[in-house]
Design a protein around this motif. Structure first.
Motif, PDB file in Angstrom:
ATOM      1  N   LYS A 519       0.836  -1.204   0.000  1.00 21.98           N
ATOM      2  CA  LYS A 519       0.000   0.000   0.000  1.00 21.98           C
ATOM      3  C   LYS A 519       0.869   1.251   0.000  1.00 21.98           C
ATOM      4  N   ALA A 520       1.900   1.248   0.851  1.00 22.36           N
ATOM      5  CA  ALA A 520       2.797   2.402   0.903  1.00 22.36           C
ATOM      6  C   ALA A 520       3.511   2.599  -0.434  1.00 22.36           C
ATOM      7  N   THR A 521       3.867   1.483  -1.077  1.00 19.50           N
ATOM      8  CA  THR A 521       4.522   1.558  -2.378  1.00 19.50           C
ATOM      9  C   THR A 521       3.591   2.164  -3.423  1.00 19.50           C
ATOM     10  N   MET A 522       2.331   1.722  -3.415  1.00 19.93           N
ATOM     11  CA  MET A 522       1.371   2.261  -4.365  1.00 19.93           C
ATOM     12  C   MET A 522       1.126   3.746  -4.112  1.00 19.93           C
ATOM     13  N   GLN A 524       3.184   5.806  -2.683  1.00 14.37           N
ATOM     14  CA  GLN A 524       4.410   6.495  -3.075  1.00 14.37           C
ATOM     15  C   GLN A 524       4.485   6.647  -4.586  1.00 14.37           C
ATOM     16  N   THR A 525       4.091   5.583  -5.304  1.00 17.55           N
ATOM     17  CA  THR A 525       4.143   5.611  -6.763  1.00 17.55           C
ATOM     18  C   THR A 525       3.207   6.669  -7.326  1.00 17.55           C
ATOM     19  N   VAL A 526       1.960   6.682  -6.823  1.00 20.57           N
ATOM     20  CA  VAL A 526       0.986   7.651  -7.329  1.00 20.57           C
ATOM     21  C   VAL A 526       1.405   9.069  -6.960  1.00 20.57           C
ATOM     22  N   SER A 527       1.857   9.258  -5.707  1.00 22.06           N
ATOM     23  CA  SER A 527       2.249  10.594  -5.263  1.00 22.06           C
ATOM     24  C   SER A 527       3.448  11.113  -6.054  1.00 22.06           C
ATOM     25  N   ARG A 528       4.381  10.221  -6.389  1.00 24.51           N
ATOM     26  CA  ARG A 528       5.595  10.639  -7.063  1.00 24.51           C
ATOM     27  C   ARG A 528       5.404  10.795  -8.567  1.00 24.51           C
ATOM     28  N   SER A 529       4.582   9.917  -9.170  1.00 21.91           N
ATOM     29  CA  SER A 529       4.486   9.897 -10.634  1.00 21.91           C
ATOM     30  C   SER A 529       3.287  10.645 -11.186  1.00 21.91           C
ATOM     31  N   ASP A 533      -4.878  15.835 -11.102  1.00 21.76           N
ATOM     32  CA  ASP A 533      -5.819  16.100 -10.008  1.00 21.76           C
ATOM     33  C   ASP A 533      -6.825  14.976  -9.817  1.00 21.76           C
ATOM     34  N   VAL A 534      -7.325  14.401 -10.912  1.00 22.46           N
ATOM     35  CA  VAL A 534      -8.267  13.284 -10.805  1.00 22.46           C
ATOM     36  C   VAL A 534      -7.889  12.209 -11.821  1.00 22.46           C
ATOM     37  N   ALA A 535      -8.344  11.002 -11.538  1.00 22.49           N
ATOM     38  CA  ALA A 535      -8.110   9.873 -12.435  1.00 22.49           C
ATOM     39  C   ALA A 535      -9.440   9.223 -12.760  1.00 22.49           C
ATOM     40  N   VAL A 536      -9.608   8.797 -14.004  1.00 19.41           N
ATOM     41  CA  VAL A 536     -10.814   8.083 -14.432  1.00 19.41           C
ATOM     42  C   VAL A 536     -10.397   6.651 -14.743  1.00 19.41           C
ATOM     43  N   SER A 537     -11.063   5.687 -14.122  1.00 17.19           N
ATOM     44  CA  SER A 537     -10.684   4.285 -14.318  1.00 17.19           C
ATOM     45  C   SER A 537     -11.906   3.406 -14.163  1.00 17.19           C
ATOM     46  N   THR A 538     -11.765   2.140 -14.548  1.00 15.95           N
ATOM     47  CA  THR A 538     -12.829   1.155 -14.347  1.00 15.95           C
ATOM     48  C   THR A 538     -12.305   0.101 -13.385  1.00 15.95           C
ATOM     49  N   THR A 706     -10.226  11.346  -7.001  1.00 18.06           N
ATOM     50  CA  THR A 706      -9.096  12.238  -6.764  1.00 18.06           C
ATOM     51  C   THR A 706      -7.819  11.408  -6.715  1.00 18.06           C
ATOM     52  N   ARG A 707      -6.692  12.085  -6.681  1.00 17.49           N
ATOM     53  CA  ARG A 707      -5.424  11.366  -6.685  1.00 17.49           C
ATOM     54  C   ARG A 707      -5.306  10.455  -5.465  1.00 17.49           C
ATOM     55  N   ASP A 708      -5.715  10.953  -4.291  1.00 22.95           N
ATOM     56  CA  ASP A 708      -5.649  10.127  -3.076  1.00 22.95           C
ATOM     57  C   ASP A 708      -6.610   8.947  -3.156  1.00 22.95           C
ATOM     58  N   GLU A 709      -7.819   9.204  -3.672  1.00 19.02           N
ATOM     59  CA  GLU A 709      -8.792   8.119  -3.820  1.00 19.02           C
ATOM     60  C   GLU A 709      -8.296   7.059  -4.806  1.00 19.02           C
ATOM     61  N   TYR A 710      -7.639   7.520  -5.871  1.00 13.45           N
ATOM     62  CA  TYR A 710      -7.111   6.573  -6.860  1.00 13.45           C
ATOM     63  C   TYR A 710      -6.020   5.708  -6.247  1.00 13.45           C
ATOM     64  N   ALA A 711      -5.160   6.305  -5.432  1.00 16.85           N
ATOM     65  CA  ALA A 711      -4.100   5.539  -4.772  1.00 16.85           C
ATOM     66  C   ALA A 711      -4.699   4.490  -3.838  1.00 16.85           C
ATOM     67  N   GLN A 712      -5.741   4.874  -3.093  1.00 17.28           N
ATOM     68  CA  GLN A 712      -6.380   3.934  -2.175  1.00 17.28           C
ATOM     69  C   GLN A 712      -7.082   2.804  -2.922  1.00 17.28           C
TER      70      GLN A 712
END
Length: 853
Positions: A519-522, A524-529, A533-538, A706-712
């Motif tokens: 989880k921390a890696t994911m 970190q990956t999203v925060s760094r890369s 502001d938002v991501a759209v995904s399925t 949002t970026r945080d929601e996408y990481a979670q």
């Protein structure tokens, strides 16, 4: 041997309760192993039957001959074949009928607006084949699709989505298509092919939405005429087919599908279950050994009398092993029956939770029965071997004196061996993790660490129990002090009892730490890369889902609040002869929404013949900016691409990037996996997100985060994995509890006179119960503390080993709250295990207890 056997049977009859814990430990371990093997055989047979049914009317399959397989994928990607081939195939002697099979991803939306399926099994859309023998699905209700927009869906999918004939809904292909259900289909008489969703369309609609251009199909199904075998049919078809196209028999096609599932899913799944079976049996080994060690110690005088009466060492040893054999065989036989019950229960349960368990009867092979039986017997006899040998060494004169029940485990030899292992384990582990990255060395270090904990257990138990029990003596007075002294009385027994729980807690802690690190890696990956502001995904995994429409990103980019929107699509090609996954996108916008690190060259000049690659892949392929890479695509075309940019970070962008224009001539069904969006300055996140959601509604309503929601959400699968792991490890913890309870029960039996004296001098029943319970808690606390330390260490090893074996940077994280919960569960387990022995001790008759020899 007959006398020894009669003695053993007599002893078992007289002391059935002594071996109850051992019996259930073996039973549970064997049941888990047998259930895993039966379930694996059943799954293989079920998938074999399922794919056989899918192709039973198909005698040959015509398809592209070449595949491109990327790392981590066992199933290659094939080019489509021309549907015009159908006419040439139908004119071939021996062919009765042929039909194009146009397949792609298509996800139906249910009546509640939510997508159906997508959690593992494929969500398929295809043309409806009119020939009932070539079509794997049979029309059960309604009619076949006759015009554009009409579809047939499998009945199971319709029930899940609460859809019926006449309903209109959306099919994501990934472009949203309005469809009307005109028929319901079954597969082999069932409501569907396991948990796969299927939507059958007209051929023109399938060509329009599932292929890059009309006239292409995934394959062509062929049915032979009367008297023509499958091999003969393939031989007749081969001369007719153009270069790059092949024909295989229907049986070979079914076997390929079965092998694919076995390699991708079944092998991993059954291996995982077998690992947990091994953990359960390892925990059972501790409990079984401890039980027989205590029983042998309690029967010292009895064994000495047998020796004095003329019994040989061998006879006493054989008597003890005979008892173990009886327990082993009966418990293993009961475990096999329990394993069959477990497999049957899982077969009924898994489809209800969306797990792809094909229908069919349980498959019970000889191996699935004999192997668990053998393992159960070997584990039980192996665990009882040392106590049996110790029983045989009992001196006849021991019958004339009071015998100590146990001896200190803190010998100099044990301390020396354990200390050596404790020093060697970190050295080997650090070498395998930091100096010379090697999974084998890291694994060897982990095994040595486990061995060090086991060997040093009796040495450390005295100090550990003194420290852990110090607050107890102050808080609970005399009762707490007595509980502490009882736990200190036998270091070897305390360590062996706690060892079983330690293994279970260590594995739970290992996966908890590894899951938190992932989880921390994911994050970190999203925060760094991800600089958007938002991501759209399925939300989907496995082969499910349909992806996002490539038209979505341009539509979002046109919104006044949006600065940049970029979609990330997927493609495959051989780069200099090696299969690689391609990211298909707008590279200029990609560099503005994602942090690609240091970029050498120009992302804006890729055009239709340029490629951008990561620094890591550039090193592997020996490429630099300006060099030429040879790309071969699934359609057979090859082209030279110039490396025009080399970038540093690939976590979300992938290792190879080409433009959509470069990919367009080679694409099949086009889809994006992610759309990343950046807002203009001054636009609030909530306002921008609402604007993006309005656009997304028109394209199948994918999820906007949002970026945080996408990481979670990206790490959401980790919680599912941990839940499954915890459920599987519950069996190991249960076996450990049985071991603690059994040890305390036997300890109460040997301390009967002592307990009677305590009651005689004024100890109340409540105090006696509390004393036994707190002793159990102390033993559990020792095992839990050791398990947490070992699990955290092994978790660090696994994270560092994964970091060394991967191009991505792994982050190590310790989740204090989760580990605290594990610790509290371990202590609660100890208290629970002590309930029955404490209640039994409190029921002892005082006068009879004092009179006990």
């Amino acid at each position: 041997m007959n006398a020894a056997l009669r003695l053993s049977v007599s002893s078992l009859r007289s002391h059935k309760r002594r071996f109850a814990g051992t019996f259930f430990a073996v039973l549970l371990g064997v049941a888990f192993l047998a259930g895993t093997l039966v379930m694996g055989d059943t799954l293989r047979a079920g998938f074999d039957t399922m794919f056989g049914n899918a192709t039973k009317g198909t005698d040959a399959v015509v398809r592209s001959a070449d595949t491109i397989t990327t790392p981590g994928e066992s199933q290659g990607v094939r080019a489509p074949v021309a549907t015009d081939l159908v006419r040439a195939i139908e004119r071939t002697p021996g062919v009765a009928a042929a039909a194009p099979d146009i397949q792609g991803a298509g996800q139906l939306i249910g009546s509640d607006g939510k997508p159906i399926g997508g959690q593992g099994p494929p969500t398929l859309a295809a043309n409806w084949i009119d020939d009932p023998k070539l079509n794997a699905y049979q029309l059960a209700e309604g009619r076949a699709p006759a015009k554009s927009g009409e579809v047939v869906v499998n009945r199971g999918t319709a029930e899940k989505g609460h859809l019926k004939i006449g309903d209109t809904t959306v099919l994501r292909t990934p472009d949203p298509v309005r469809v009307t259900i005109v028929g319901l289909a079954t597969f082999g008489g069932e409501d569907g092919m396991a948990q796969v969703t299927f939507t059958g369309m007209t051929q023109s609609d399938a060509e329009k939405y599932l292929t890059a251009k009309p006239g292409e199909a995934a394959s062509i199904r062929v049915r032979a005429g009367p008297g023509v075998g499958q091999d003969e049919l393939v031989s007749d078809l081969t001369p007719v087919l153009p270069e790059g196209v092949e024909a295989i028999t229907g049986q070979e096609s079914a076997q390929e599908n079965t092998d694919m599932v076995s390699s991708q899913f079944l092998t991993i799944f059954t291996t995982l279950l077998l690992v947990f079976s091994g953990i359960a049996l390892l925990v059972a080994t501790f409990s079984i050994h401890n039980t027989f060690a205590i029983v042998v110690a309690q029967r010292t005088r009895e064994n000495a009398l047998l020796r004095a009466l003329g019994a040989s060492r061998r006879q006493v040893t054989e008597s003890t092993l005979a008892e173990a054999s009886v327990v082993a065989v009966t418990a293993s036989a009961a475990g096999i029956a329990g394993g069959i019950g477990i497999a049957a229960g899982l077969q009924a349960l898994f489809p209800a939770i969306g797990f792809p368990f094909p229908d069919g009867d349980l498959v019970i092979s000889a191996l699935s029965m004999l192997l668990p039986l053998g393992v159960g017997v070997v584990v039980c006899l192996g665990s009882a071997l040392l106590p049996a040998v110790r029983a045989g060494r009992t001196a006849p004169l021991a019958a004339l004196r009071e015998t100590a029940v146990d001896e200190s485990g803190a010998s100099r030899g044990r301390a020396a061996v354990g200390g050596g292992l404790a020093a060697l384990a970190p050295a080997v582990t650090l070498t395998g993790v930091l100096l010379t990255p090697s999974l084998w060395l890291a694994g060897l270090g982990a095994v040595l660490a486990l061995a060090a904990f086991v060997v040093l257990g009796p040495v450390a138990s005295t100090t550990a129990v003194r420290v852990l029990g110090a607050p107890l003596a102050r808080l609970r007075g005399v009762t707490g002090g007595l509980a502490r002294r009882n736990a200190l009385r036998s270091p070897k027994r305390t360590a062996a009892t706690a060892g079983a729980l330690m293994i279970g807690v260590a594995v739970v802690s290992l996966f908890t730490v590894f899951g938190a690190s992932l989880k921390a890696t994911m994050d970190q990956t999203v925060s760094r890369s991800f600089a958007g502001d938002v991501a759209v995904s399925t939300p989907s995994f496995g082969a499910g889902g349909s992806g996002l429409s490539p038209k979505l990103a341009p539509a979002i980019a046109r919104q006044p609040a949006v600065e940049y929107a970029v979609g990330l699509g997927k493609g495959v090609a051989e780069v200099n002869g090696k299969g690689r996954a391609l990211t298909v996108t707008d590279p200029v916008t990609l560099g503005k929404v994602f942090d690609l690190g240091d970029v050498r060259g120009s992302l804006s000049s890729l055009g239709t013949d340029g490629i951008a690659i990561t620094r890591t892949e550039a090193g592997k392929q020996h490429l630099a900016t300006g060099d030429t890479a040879r790309l071969a695509f699934t359609d057979g075309q090859k082209a030279n691409f110039t490396v025009r940019a080399v970038y540093g970070r690939s976590e979300l962008a992938g290792d190879y990037v080409i433009t959509r224009a470069a990919w367009a001539p080679h694409r099949t069904q086009d889809a994006d996996t992610l759309v990343a969006v950046s807002f203009k300055d001054g636009v609030r996140t909530a306002e921008g997100k609402a604007a993006v959601e309005k656009v997304a509604e028109r394209y199948g309503d994918p999820e906007v985060q949002t970026r945080d929601e996408y990481a979670q959400s990206s790490a959401g699968g980790i919680d599912m994995m941990l839940t499954l792991v915890y459920a599987l490890l519950a069996l190991a913890v249960l076996i450990a509890l049985l071991g603690i309870a059994n040890t305390l029960t036997l300890a109460v039996h040997e301390r009967t006179r002592e307990l009677g004296l305590l009651r005689a001098v004024g100890q109340t029943r409540a105090q006696l119960r509390a004393m036994v319970r707190w002793e159990s808690v102390l033993v559990a606390a020792f095992g839990t503390a050791g398990g947490l330390a070992l699990g955290a260490f092994l978790g660090w090893v696994l994270v560092e080993a994964s970091d060394g074996a991967s191009d991505s940077a792994f982050a190590f994280a310790i989740p204090p709250l989760r580990l605290l919960v594990v610790a509290l569960v371990g202590l609660a387990a100890g208290a629970l295990a002590g309930l029955r022995p404490a209640r039994r001790a409190a029921r002892l008759d005082v006068l009879r207890a004092i009179a006990t020899e």
